[in-house]
Design a protein around this motif. Structure first.
Motif, short mmCIF file in Angstrom:
data_model
loop_
_atom_site.label_atom_id
_atom_site.label_comp_id
_atom_site.label_asym_id
_atom_site.label_seq_id
_atom_site.Cartn_x
_atom_site.Cartn_y
_atom_site.Cartn_z
N GLY B 108 0.35 1.89 3.90
CA GLY B 108 -0.31 2.89 4.73
C GLY B 108 -0.49 2.47 6.17
O GLY B 108 -1.32 3.03 6.89
N LEU B 109 0.29 1.49 6.62
CA LEU B 109 0.16 0.97 7.98
C LEU B 109 1.39 1.34 8.79
O LEU B 109 2.44 1.69 8.23
CB LEU B 109 0.03 -0.56 7.94
N THR B 400 -5.68 13.29 -1.01
CA THR B 400 -5.99 12.69 0.29
C THR B 400 -6.89 11.47 0.16
O THR B 400 -6.90 10.62 1.04
CB THR B 400 -6.68 13.71 1.21
N VAL B 401 -7.66 11.39 -0.94
CA VAL B 401 -8.57 10.25 -1.08
C VAL B 401 -8.01 9.19 -2.03
O VAL B 401 -8.67 8.20 -2.32
CB VAL B 401 -9.98 10.69 -1.54
N ASN B 402 -6.79 9.40 -2.51
CA ASN B 402 -6.13 8.37 -3.32
C ASN B 402 -5.72 7.24 -2.37
O ASN B 402 -4.91 7.46 -1.46
CB ASN B 402 -4.91 8.98 -4.00
N PRO B 403 -6.25 6.03 -2.54
CA PRO B 403 -5.99 4.98 -1.55
C PRO B 403 -4.59 4.39 -1.62
O PRO B 403 -4.21 3.63 -0.74
CB PRO B 403 -7.04 3.91 -1.89
N LYS B 404 -3.82 4.73 -2.64
CA LYS B 404 -2.50 4.12 -2.79
C LYS B 404 -1.39 5.06 -2.34
O LYS B 404 -1.60 6.26 -2.17
CB LYS B 404 -2.27 3.76 -4.26
N PRO B 422 -2.94 7.61 2.64
CA PRO B 422 -4.21 8.27 2.34
C PRO B 422 -4.89 8.65 3.64
O PRO B 422 -4.57 8.10 4.69
CB PRO B 422 -5.00 7.19 1.60
N SER B 423 -5.82 9.60 3.58
CA SER B 423 -6.60 9.87 4.79
C SER B 423 -8.09 9.79 4.52
O SER B 423 -8.88 10.34 5.27
CB SER B 423 -6.21 11.22 5.40
N VAL B 424 -8.47 9.09 3.44
CA VAL B 424 -9.90 8.88 3.21
C VAL B 424 -10.43 8.01 4.35
O VAL B 424 -9.78 7.05 4.78
CB VAL B 424 -10.15 8.21 1.84
N ILE B 425 -11.59 8.40 4.88
CA ILE B 425 -12.18 7.73 6.04
C ILE B 425 -13.36 6.91 5.54
O ILE B 425 -14.29 7.46 4.95
CB ILE B 425 -12.65 8.78 7.08
#
Lengths: 488, 532
Positions: B108-109, B400-404, B422-425
């Protein structure tokens, strides 16, 4: 050999047809319009053309008799068609050009078909008084065959919109809208009016000086509404008639317009004979370093995010209100944008420029010993205005392009590609030319830098489901030595 | 009847020969340039220019740290792929695949790498063999294997292709075979994330492996760096104004890093199609202010940078020397005395854009009908385009909140991580974090969308990759609970959780029909803001 699919074939056919339709001389644009301060307009109906060959029934404002005059003035060497104002209608309506402080009168005669009913004009941002006509909800109205006169003082410089205030959902869709340009009464000293410009500056502020100006009216069109209107008009040629009952919701436009035309028609000449009811084009040109005033107007119903490739633009004003800092009342406060969202009825004035500063390679492909020079002014740009590289960013002079371009056989070449990565015609060994294969369709013989200016809600760059089209045009940054004739 | 097969065969042979001659993948990532030369670090020649380690006895040949910025490189492939929507449906993409920086992209980078990392070359799995090697000895000789455990005989080994590894590194894939292997059906939604720093040079190579699901199309692709100032039309990626790379070719785009901010990138071939189908990604530029330390006054550094950009020796550096502030930001009217050491969204000169954590978020929409048409052989209905999947960085809520990374099995039966972002903040106040930077861009091709928050206010600090500040140096930031963007716009938002209780808050579209995943009527353009 590349096999052609249906889509590719259609696209190729469209592009080829576009090429055939375009004039031999490249087209340009300015802010053409009529002068007042007394205007006589007529609202009437006729047909407008679209690049897919459609002829669409439309309403519009036109000139009721000869206008007081046309602007911009035509300098020596201008070769474009003479300006005209249709006596029936045009899309968009005539651009009204006045000077700050003038008392403006607009007399509107209603020559729309009986089923269309009354019509009118509202002038957002101005205090309007009316004479004649009949009472309407948003404005005094001209009944069928009748007239109404509006009067207002053009109190502030800048760009403004006007449009029908009667049955607006239908009449604006049908084309009853246009723009007003108010020139500053007291331009700042030290500004020089460009040969095709209306004024030396957009406002009475030194930071609003510009070299060229272009108007961009963004709108859309749902041809199904126009077809319904036409059917009802034809069903009742003589009044009294029932009012047009066109279904305007849900709204599904299939044409998207820049100054009433779509690509590639919007890159054809203003006042071209092929578009008798669509006199204005949208085909900006500039030289490096020039400041271009963009007069943006949201017409129609939808918002459009207008993206201009090449650089940001500085917002000067909204709805003719100059945006200044609350801290000192003098510094500009408008944002820098690369995409300007238009809003129906809202205008925005902004200045775009391009210098090539910081690319880290010589955009003119100068080489040591070729006789070129770059003498920086205080800001770092080449100071000799008569040199072919006037305005070049001297820090990049003689620097080679940092990558190896791909083999020419593995790329597709665009119509506005100048033939090389560089700005201007290049000397390539034993010949001077554009380095393109024979037969390449080339809309950019001067080898300028072309930048697409377009709606970034990308489906709006289609014309009735065909790409390319719609709200799309090209800015051409022409080499400094290339004469830009904005009447073409 | 017999003539047709013979003619078809001859045609196929001819085409094959033509394709073979035209093939020209070529990835460019120089290790040194005039702006970023190399020098000996350590040894007897410390500080001297060098080309290789042999020029530096006792030391190493490394980028010369005296020159600001670095050479950064990235490679992407233009092709197709598949993604999974939050309602479980698979959707066909035109997409850009990562061909470098795979380790970072899948985490995710941003996939952008320093030249030395890029030029190490790719080590990692390959898709066509799904990680399989070959047992090299013993009783299992010749059998497929992933690890040596699959070759149980004591004399067996599991032999892989030379560049194979269990997990990917960040090196660039430069071999044509590798580009085809890793580029086909590997399109990502959104496109691989890119990030550079002011003063960098960026070499971005686009390779075109083709679109295997659409053998009827000989599709070119391009890269448009949206918002790049004073762009050359050659590197602007508009095929009508430049050139576009054909299948089996590469085009290396060159950029010097522009002013800091949140930009984005996308294909510019038939944009209503290629963008709708997914060829959109975010690109952001970090400010040089990030490199200042606790002993550096931010405002002084900004004034000095403004002066350098102005060139004119009489420039004060307090404001901009040209109308578009090329390479400049007006110095803040108020001297806050702020010093460096933090992370900043812009060269603000007053510390006002400092943040603790950052989240690039791209607003997108997919029209499943259009994607279905795009996967088959039918004319495309642009006017009737209607998005029904509303996405943040390629996903709808709750994905969107799935971190993988979310993987999707493509038509070849291989699963690929097509949706890495993901786009969880997450704001960890317990770790001293209070400020989150949201880098928001909108690449929808159809509609304007408004994002709102409840319970935690947004401060909009920038639009279109430019700080909101007037030319007198006055900050024009504004607090709000809603942000409206159309296609092609970006904004930077700071969420300040200082006075916000721990809990879960939401960033969601207030266009309520955009809170859906097609017929699934709750989901869409929404994500969580977790404060803990």
């Amino acid at each position: 050999m590349t096999p052609s699919t249906n889509r590719t074939r259609a696209l190729a056919a469209l592009v080829a047809a576009a090429g055939a339709a375009l004039p031999a001389a490249p087209a340009r644009a300015a802010v053409p319009g009529i002068t007042g301060p007394s205007f006589h307009l007529v609202a009437s109906a006729d047909f407008v053309s679209q690049p897919d060959g459609a002829s669409i029934y439309a309403f519009g404002y036109g000139c009721d008799g000869a206008p007081a005059g046309f602007l911009p003035a035509r300098p020596n060497g201008a070769q474009g068609p003479a300006p005209t104002c249709p006596q029936t209608m045009q899309l968009p309506g005539p651009t009204l050009i006045v000077t700050q402080g003038q008392s403006v009168t607009v007399t509107l005669r209603n020559a729309l078909p009986p089923a269309a009913g009354n019509t009118s004009i509202v002038f957002p941002g101005f205090q309007v008084t009316s004479a004649g006509g009949v009472a309407g909800l948003l404005a005094q109205e001209a009944p069928g065959g009748g007239t109404v006169t509006y009067t207002f003082v053009a109190s502030t410089p800048g760009t403004h919109a006007y449009h029908s205030g009667t049955q607006a959902d239908l009449q604006i869709e049908m084309g009853l809208y246009g723009a007003i340009v108010v020139l500053p009464a007291t331009p700042p000293g030290g500004c020089v009016r460009g040969p095709f410009s209306l004024a030396p500056a957009a406002y009475g502020h030194a930071a609003t000086c510009y070299d060229r100006e272009y108007l961009f009216q963004l709108s859309e069109l749902d041809s199904r509404i126009h077809d319904q209107a036409l059917a009802q008009v034809q069903a009742c040629p003589v009044g009294p008639c029932p009012a047009i009952q066109a279904v305007t919701e849900p709204y599904h436009p299939n044409y998207f317009l820049l100054n009433g035309r779509s690509l590639p028609d919007d890159m054809d000449t203003p006042y071209a004979a092929g578009y008798p009811h669509q006199p204005y084009n949208a085909n900006p040109h500039m030289h490096p370093g020039e400041k271009v005033l963009m007069r943006m107007v949201g017409q129609g119903r939808w918002q459009h995010p207008f993206h201009f490739h090449g650089n940001h633009a500085r917002v000067l004003a909204r709805d003719g209100n100059l945006l200044l800092s609350a801290a000192d009342g003098t510094s500009l406060a408008g944002p820098l944008l690369f995409t300007t969202p238009t809003v129906s009825g809202q205008t925005q004035d902004q200045i775009f420029t391009w210098t090539g500063k910081g690319l880290n390679w010589d955009v003119y492909n100068h080489r040591a010993g070729d006789g070129s020079r770059c003498i920086p002014d205080a800001s770092g740009y080449h100071a000799i205005k008569t040199d072919p590289n006037a305005g070049e960013w001297c820090a990049d002079h003689l620097k080679p392009i940092p990558v190896t371009p791909p083999d020419p056989t593995i790329v597709a070449i665009g119509q506005w590609y100048g033939g090389t990565p560089y700005l201007g015609i290049q000397s390539t060994g034993s010949f001077t030319g554009t380095n393109e294969p024979p037969g390449t369709l080339n809309q950019n013989p001067q080898a300028g830098y072309a930048y697409m200016w377009h709606s970034h809600n990308e489906r709006e760059i289609t014309t009735n489901d065909v790409f390319p089209g719609g709200i799309m045009s090209m800015l051409l940054i022409d080499p400094p030595a290339w004469f830009i004739d904005e009447t073409l | 009847m017999h003539r047709i097969p013979r003619l078809a065969l001859l045609l196929a042979l001819g085409l094959s020969a033509t394709a073979a001659r035209a093939q020209s993948f070529r990835v460019q990532c120089p290790s040194a340039t005039a702006l970023h030369p190399r020098a000996c670090s350590g040894g007897t020649k410390a500080g001297a220019a060098c080309s290789a380690a042999s020029d530096c006895p006792g030391g190493a040949c490394a980028p010369d740290a005296r020159y600001p910025g670095q050479i950064k490189c990235q490679e992407v492939g233009g092709g197709d792929g598949f993604a999974t929507m939050a309602d479980g449906h698979q959707i066909y993409l035109f997409g850009f695949s990562p061909l470098s920086g795979l380790a970072d992209v899948q985490a995710g980078l941003p996939g952008t790498q320093p030249a030395d990392v890029f030029n190490l070359g790719y080590l990692g799995p390959n898709y066509s063999s799904a990680g399989a090697g070959t047992c090299g000895g013993g009783t299992n000789a010749g059998e497929a294997c992933v690890t040596v455990a699959d070759c149980p005989d004591v004399t067996g080994t599991c032999a892989h292709a030379p560049n194979w590894a269990p997990t990917p590194n960040n090196g660039g894939i430069t071999e044509p075979a590798g580009i085809m292997d890793m580029g086909v059906l590997a399109g990502n939604a959104p496109a691989p994330l890119m990030a550079i720093d002011e003063d960098d040079e960026f070499f971005l190579t686009l390779s075109n492996p083709g679109m295997i699901m659409r053998p009827d199309l000989f599709e070119q692709h391009t890269v448009h760096f949206h918002g790049y100032p004073n762009a050359s039309s050659y590197f602007d990626g508009v095929p009508d104004a430049s050139v576009a790379i054909n299948i089996a070719g590469s085009f290396t785009y060159y950029y010097t890093a522009p002013d800091a901010g949140t930009y984005f990138w996308h294909c510019h071939i038939t944009p209503p199609e290629h963008l709708q189908m997914g060829m959109v990604g975010q690109l952001y530029v970090r400010p040089r202010q990030d490199r200042l330390g606790p002993n550096d006054a931010l405002r002084d550094a900004l004034i000095a940078a403004n002066k350098r950009a102005a060139v004119d020796p009489s420039a004060t550096g307090l404001s901009c020397s040209d109308l578009l502030c090329t390479g400049q930001t007006p110095a803040p009217a108020v001297d806050t005395g702020a010093r460096g050491g933090g992370k900043y969204a812009y060269n603000d000169g007053d510390g006002s854009t400092r943040y603790d954590v950052e989240y690039p978020i791209q607003m997108m929409g997919f029209d499943p009908n259009f994607h279905y048409v795009g996967m088959t052989f039918n004319p495309e209905p642009f006017a009737d385009m209607k998005d029904k999947y509303f996405l943040l960085s390629g996903r709808g809520y709750p994905d969107t909140v799935n971190p993988k990374a979310i993987s999707t099995v493509a038509a070849d039966g291989v699963a690929r991580p097509a949706q890495p972002l993901p786009s969880v903040i997450r704001i960890a106040k317990s770790q001293g974090q209070t400020r989150a930077l949201l880098r928001i861009s909108d690449l929808s091709v159809t509609e304007f969308t408004t994002l709102g928050t409840v319970g935690i206010p947004m401060t909009v600090i920038a639009q279109n990759a430019r700080l909101l500040r007037d030319l007198a140096g006055r900050n024009l930031y504004y607090d709000t609970n809603s942000l409206t963007l159309g296609g092609g716009e970006s904004a930077d938002v700071i969420l300040d959780a200082s006075n916000v209780p721990a809990g879960t808050y939401y960033l969601y579209s207030t266009n309520l029909d955009h809170l859906s995943n097609d017929a699934e009527n709750f989901g869409g353009m929404m994500t969580e803001i977790q404060v803990f």
